[in-house]
Design an enzyme around this catalytic site. Sequence first.
Site, short mmCIF file in Angstrom:
data_model
loop_
_atom_site.label_atom_id
_atom_site.label_comp_id
_atom_site.label_asym_id
_atom_site.label_seq_id
_atom_site.Cartn_x
_atom_site.Cartn_y
_atom_site.Cartn_z
N GLU A 427 0.85 -1.19 0.00
CA GLU A 427 0.00 0.00 0.00
C GLU A 427 0.89 1.24 0.00
O GLU A 427 1.83 1.35 0.78
CB GLU A 427 -0.90 -0.01 1.24
CG GLU A 427 -1.70 1.25 1.46
CD GLU A 427 -2.87 1.42 0.48
OE1 GLU A 427 -3.08 0.53 -0.36
OE2 GLU A 427 -3.52 2.46 0.54
N ASP A 500 1.40 -1.08 6.47
CA ASP A 500 1.88 -0.49 7.72
C ASP A 500 1.27 -1.19 8.92
O ASP A 500 0.22 -1.81 8.83
CB ASP A 500 1.50 1.00 7.77
CG ASP A 500 2.30 1.80 6.75
OD1 ASP A 500 3.36 1.32 6.33
OD2 ASP A 500 1.83 2.89 6.38
N ASP A 502 -0.22 0.08 11.32
CA ASP A 502 -1.18 0.96 12.00
C ASP A 502 -2.62 0.64 11.57
O ASP A 502 -2.85 -0.36 10.91
CB ASP A 502 -0.85 2.43 11.68
CG ASP A 502 -0.92 2.70 10.18
OD1 ASP A 502 -1.30 1.78 9.42
OD2 ASP A 502 -0.60 3.83 9.78
N ASP A 504 -4.67 2.07 9.46
CA ASP A 504 -4.90 2.05 8.01
C ASP A 504 -4.35 0.78 7.37
O ASP A 504 -4.96 0.21 6.48
CB ASP A 504 -4.25 3.28 7.35
CG ASP A 504 -5.02 4.55 7.68
OD1 ASP A 504 -6.19 4.43 8.11
OD2 ASP A 504 -4.45 5.65 7.53
#
Length: 642
Positions: A427, A500, A502, A504
């Site tokens: 991403e 990632d 996190d 998202d």
Amino acid sequence: MMEEERYDAEQIQVLEGLDPVRKRPGMYIGSTSIDGLHHLVYEIVDNAIDEALAGYCTEITVEILPENIIRVSDNGRGIPTGIHPTEGISAATVVYTVLHAGGKFGGGGYKVSGGLHGVGASVVNALSEWLEIRVRDGKHEHFQHFDRGEYKEPLKIVGDTQETGTIVTFKADAEIFETTQYDYEVLLKRMREQAFLNAGIRIIISDTRDENEPVSETLHYEGGIRQFVEHIHAVKGYESVGDVIYVSGRQDDSVAEIAMQYNDSYNEVILSFANNIHTKDGGSHETGFKNALTKVVNDYGRQFGKLKENEKLSGDDVREGLTAIVSVKLTECEFEGQTKGRLGNPQVRPFVEKLVQEKLMSYFEMNPETAGTIIDKCLAARKAREAAKAARDTARRKTAMENASLPGKLADCSEHGVENTEIYIVEGDSAGGSAKGGRDRRYQAILPLWGKMLNVEKARIDKVYGNEKLMPVVTALGTGIGEDFNLEKLRYDKVIIMADADVDGCHIRTLLLTFFFRYMRPLIENGNVYIAQPPLYRVSRGEKKVFYAFSDAERDKYIAELADKDGNSSKVAVQRYKGLGEMDSEQLWETTMNPETRTILRVKMEDAIRADEIITILMGDKVMPRKDYIEKYAKTVENLDI
Ligand code: 28F
């Protein structure tokens, strides 16, 4: 003396009785993994549920106590304590020490519920470090203690009581099980399911292992499987379309009940059960239901002029956006298939089929508004399916013509048709850049994702063909999707999702997993999908001493290692990676992509199923009003964060 000898003889018999269970536990409880461990609890609870189904028990308590000790209690009649005519020992002892004890009572009819193998209490006893039973018969409390299935003393009266019921406490044997740590959420889910399937029973589950954070839940659903359907819609964040429809009936010793409701998604969820056991591969009860549903919707549509003579709704059309629970209870179930996940019993199909045909048709006739809504929905599904077919045909033609030109953003690897080729789906452009720079281009391909993601939850397959984010994935993998999927065409050995660490990143990971689960399922079943594990921290001292930490605990460990002998850590630098983009090519290669040093996690079917379950929770928008549910279930989102 005589008395002692008699007991000794029985001891030997009992020992022989349970020996095979300890020798080959997998044969009796499926496995010695955490699934097998949970199975112990199910076996005992099943017995209490049987007592409730017999009409004598209203409440069952399941406690996870400190040290992973389990206590299950019910307020039924209590296991019979009288001396068993042929065994010469109390019936309760027989139940807990003789394999397949149920058969000894000559009553196949008693047991309605049952675990995977329906083997019961003696197996749990054999696989427990210790187990204790307490039986209250309204006069006395009886007690017996076992160690690994063996007892030194018979069932004994230990006190007076006015109450009735059975209490079983046990500690799973750590010599047998890979883990003895129960997962509260898993047990809770199963207990909730049992409470839905057995309307009116109250199941109280608690976990007091952490004294600072005891948790408990009371599961009690007078509406039974009707509430099961509502629960699924609430958890998934679906808006209901029409009312919950409920039909039930009985034939000889068999009962069947069905609850169903449509919703605003395009998903089909049919959960079927036989004797409270989930039949994940369906079977005769499910087939009967599906046949009847298709027939009734078509018949009704024709009868009321909603369908033209030559129009016909398919099974898929009538099940789009449908949630249904099909539950049958039979005197004897035949489970078939490799994992015994399918109900055999051939006579169940016509029984359920006839029942649903008659009762659903009369429901439609008496509720024309709901019926009309349903027909319109099915017609819309049919139309969309035709559009999807057109899109697929176009895509096929295009593929044939252009010979599937690869997406422009794909940095392909040079070797092909070899094992060990990998594609990283990444991403974000900056992370994609680092990955391209760091990879071993011989066998590692990089596909950066960009553009707007399709809401897989609310879209039909025709939308996938037009989606700018997903189509490059489809083309790069080469397999096609849905009906066209062909695993042999897969262009890489490993499909690695790199996002990632996190929220998202979790979101995109979950979306991709859900997409693979729904449209490329064999890819997951075959074990081709992986999740990359980028580090969370870089801990360093100077240029030379560098460690990468994948958790806070690991970070602290490295800080301590790099600190001065007196504990001064001021010279240790800690960098937190907020995203993959913050790592340069070399770091990304070293920590996340180099097969020699990286960790990647293979995605299991359970992970994908879970992703599919929570996808709407992550999708946001309309779930806000269901905040309570989300807060409760959002935990699973963290769990997915593997
Ligand atoms: C905590 C787990 O196991 N409860 C049970 C009963 C009640 C009877 C029973 C059980 C073997 C085959 C009959 C009582 N009175 N909770 C439990 N409650 N087992 S297990 O009988 C078992 C026998 O058939 C019971 C009259 N009939 C049955």
